[in-house]
Write a protein that holds these residues in place. Structure first.
Motif, PDB file in Angstrom:
ATOM      1  N   MET A   1      16.272 -18.924   0.865  1.00  0.00           N
ATOM      2  CA  MET A   1      15.724 -19.309   1.994  1.00  0.00           C
ATOM      3  C   MET A   1      14.658 -20.407   2.061  1.00  0.00           C
ATOM      4  O   MET A   1      14.421 -20.628   3.493  1.00  0.00           O
ATOM      5  CB  MET A   1      14.538 -18.284   2.667  1.00  0.00           C
ATOM      6  CG  MET A   1      14.466 -16.693   2.736  1.00  0.00           C
ATOM      7  SD  MET A   1      16.288 -16.487   3.606  1.00  0.00           S
ATOM      8  CE  MET A   1      17.430 -16.437   3.648  1.00  0.00           C
ATOM      9  N   ALA A   2      15.668 -21.366   1.550  1.00  0.00           N
ATOM     10  CA  ALA A   2      15.041 -22.437   1.247  1.00  0.00           C
ATOM     11  C   ALA A   2      15.628 -23.607   2.832  1.00  0.00           C
ATOM     12  O   ALA A   2      15.035 -24.111   3.561  1.00  0.00           O
ATOM     13  CB  ALA A   2      15.149 -23.535   0.039  1.00  0.00           C
ATOM     14  N   ALA A   3      17.004 -23.218   3.541  1.00  0.00           N
ATOM     15  CA  ALA A   3      16.596 -24.008   4.738  1.00  0.00           C
ATOM     16  C   ALA A   3      16.033 -23.036   6.073  1.00  0.00           C
ATOM     17  O   ALA A   3      16.540 -23.964   7.014  1.00  0.00           O
ATOM     18  CB  ALA A   3      18.372 -23.330   4.864  1.00  0.00           C
ATOM     19  N   TYR A   4      14.936 -21.918   5.528  1.00  0.00           N
ATOM     20  CA  TYR A   4      14.342 -21.591   7.038  1.00  0.00           C
ATOM     21  C   TYR A   4      12.966 -22.131   7.131  1.00  0.00           C
ATOM     22  O   TYR A   4      12.190 -21.758   7.297  1.00  0.00           O
ATOM     23  CB  TYR A   4      14.987 -20.303   7.189  1.00  0.00           C
ATOM     24  CG  TYR A   4      15.983 -19.511   7.402  1.00  0.00           C
ATOM     25  CD1 TYR A   4      16.527 -19.746   8.500  1.00  0.00           C
ATOM     26  CD2 TYR A   4      17.142 -19.674   6.899  1.00  0.00           C
ATOM     27  CE1 TYR A   4      18.120 -19.468   8.533  1.00  0.00           C
ATOM     28  CE2 TYR A   4      18.086 -19.186   7.002  1.00  0.00           C
ATOM     29  CZ  TYR A   4      18.300 -18.701   7.789  1.00  0.00           C
ATOM     30  OH  TYR A   4      19.723 -18.979   7.714  1.00  0.00           O
ATOM     31  N   ARG A   5      12.196 -23.144   6.174  1.00  0.00           N
ATOM     32  CA  ARG A   5      11.426 -23.571   5.538  1.00  0.00           C
ATOM     33  C   ARG A   5      10.980 -23.989   6.500  1.00  0.00           C
ATOM     34  O   ARG A   5      11.690 -25.220   6.823  1.00  0.00           O
ATOM     35  CB  ARG A   5      11.198 -24.204   4.264  1.00  0.00           C
ATOM     36  CG  ARG A   5      11.730 -25.285   4.141  1.00  0.00           C
ATOM     37  CD  ARG A   5      11.218 -26.037   2.556  1.00  0.00           C
ATOM     38  NE  ARG A   5      10.432 -26.531   2.966  1.00  0.00           N
ATOM     39  CZ  ARG A   5       9.452 -27.452   1.429  1.00  0.00           C
ATOM     40  NH1 ARG A   5      10.086 -27.342   0.148  1.00  0.00           N
ATOM     41  NH2 ARG A   5       8.306 -28.303   2.286  1.00  0.00           N
ATOM     42  N   SER A   6       9.903 -24.374   6.933  1.00  0.00           N
ATOM     43  CA  SER A   6       9.357 -25.581   7.851  1.00  0.00           C
ATOM     44  C   SER A   6       8.674 -26.060   7.334  1.00  0.00           C
ATOM     45  O   SER A   6       8.925 -26.547   5.997  1.00  0.00           O
ATOM     46  CB  SER A   6       8.139 -24.329   9.042  1.00  0.00           C
ATOM     47  OG  SER A   6       8.486 -23.265   8.916  1.00  0.00           O
ATOM     48  N   PRO A   7       8.345 -28.001   8.180  1.00  0.00           N
ATOM     49  CA  PRO A   7       8.421 -29.700   7.302  1.00  0.00           C
ATOM     50  C   PRO A   7       7.029 -29.394   6.424  1.00  0.00           C
ATOM     51  O   PRO A   7       6.959 -29.751   5.232  1.00  0.00           O
ATOM     52  CB  PRO A   7       7.575 -29.790   8.731  1.00  0.00           C
ATOM     53  CG  PRO A   7       8.417 -29.086  10.093  1.00  0.00           C
ATOM     54  CD  PRO A   7       8.791 -27.478   9.725  1.00  0.00           C
ATOM     55  N   SER A   8       6.287 -28.251   6.386  1.00  0.00           N
ATOM     56  CA  SER A   8       4.935 -27.743   5.296  1.00  0.00           C
ATOM     57  C   SER A   8       5.207 -26.588   5.197  1.00  0.00           C
ATOM     58  O   SER A   8       5.170 -25.662   5.301  1.00  0.00           O
ATOM     59  CB  SER A   8       4.028 -28.278   6.215  1.00  0.00           C
ATOM     60  OG  SER A   8       2.532 -27.912   5.427  1.00  0.00           O
TER      61      SER A   8
END
Length: 325
Positions: A1-8
């Motif tokens: 799910m790294a592709a869906y992580r937010s900027p922080s």
């Protein structure tokens, strides 16, 4: 799910988009792990394993706000943003919903039975009247200019609009009344991202044997599940979620149509210790019978009622005496 992580990592993942993509077949269904014990060491241990999501059960555990928040952060940071934390909140309390969202989690809302309940929990989870939101804006959960970077700079509500679009809201339908009202709930309350049929509570509420939530063959049960499936089919934009563990006899069937699948649980893994205990008991039983007969082997030779490397009237290992060691 790294592709869906937010900027922080202090912000929730873009879990809403992940569920939409899984529901539309753009990515595989999310594979999750359920943490029923809800302890920080467990979250820290499981987080790096690679699950797409981890469910923190705040509803049925003794953990408080600080423990829940720490677990969410452990999941976020120890997975390096690869795992989405979901928190099942205790009931529909406005403050509890805010605590979980402030921590950076997506939501699981239990026992949603009516349109009014669904409207309340969606309102508590959103900022701004355009989203029918009543969520309070936390002033310092995010550091201005450091952890409040937007993934969508064009959103007119800024970081708060981004947060609205990021964290997912999954409701649990756990009564027959909830099933009967589900069509109205999904029609009248926009913003519900996924629905989980809570089979354990549903069976108990219908005065049926719990069966560990594994379902049953009673006509009323089959009719209830059929109605749920029929209503969900009318709302293909909403993801279906639920348990489907490889150890279950109907595993393949339980996978069907789900965008989020819970395939593991800390409590189930620990229950495996009982199997180890049983195997261990069986393994040591012959040794117990041998000792009971007063026979012990030394270098392949049997000695009776004596000592090994010693003397005496009892069983002594590397010593002397009249007692067992």
């Amino acid at each position: 799910m790294a592709a869906y992580r937010s900027p922080s990592l202090f912000q929730p993942h873009r879990a809403r988009q992940a569920l939409r993509d899984a529901n539309n077949g753009k990515i595989a269904p999310l594979v999750g792990c359920y943490l029923g014990l809800s302890t920080v060491p467990t979250a820290r241990f499981v987080a790096p394993m690679g699950y797409d999501m981890i469910w923190v059960d705040w509803e049925h555990s003794a953990c408080g706000v600080e423990t829940m928040t720490t677990m969410v952060h452990e999941i976020m940071f120890m997975s390096e943003g690869k795992t989405i934390p979901f928190v099942r909140v205790p009931g529909h309390d406005h403050a509890a919903i805010g605590f979980a969202l402030d921590a950076g989690a997506s939501l699981v809302i239990p026992q949603v039975d009516t349109v009014a309940q669904a409207q309340h929990v969606l309102s508590a989870s959103k900022f701004g009247t355009h989203s029918r939101g009543t969520r309070s804006a936390p002033p310092f959960r995010l550091i201005p200019g450091v952890t409040d970077t937007c993934h969508d700079a064009s959103n007119p509500l800024g970081i708060h609009g981004n947060l609205n679009d990021a964290a997912a809201v999954m409701i649990q339908i756990e009564t027959l009344a909830g099933i009967r009202n589900l069509d109205s709930i999904l029609t009248e309350v926009p913003g519900i991202d996924a629905v989980w049929l809570g089979t354990l509570d549903l069976r108990v509420s219908m005065n049926l044997p719990a069966n560990g939530g594994m379902g049953g063959a009673e006509p009323e049960w089959l009719a209830a599940v059929a109605l749920y499936d029929e209503i969900m089919a009318r709302h293909p934009e909403v993801a279906k979620a639920g348990f489907a563990m490889p150890v279950m006899p109907n595993f393949e069937q339980m996978l069907e149509g789900k965008a989020l699948v819970m395939m593991a649980a800390d409590v189930m893994a620990l229950m495996g210790l009982m199997g180890s205990l049983q195997s261990g008991r069986q393994a040591v039983m012959p040794l117990k019978q041998g000792l009971k007969g007063g026979v012990v082997k030394e270098n392949g030779a049997a000695k009776e009622n004596g000592a090994v490397n010693g003397s005496g009237n009892g069983l002594v290992v590397n010593g002397n005496g009249n007692s067992e060691a």
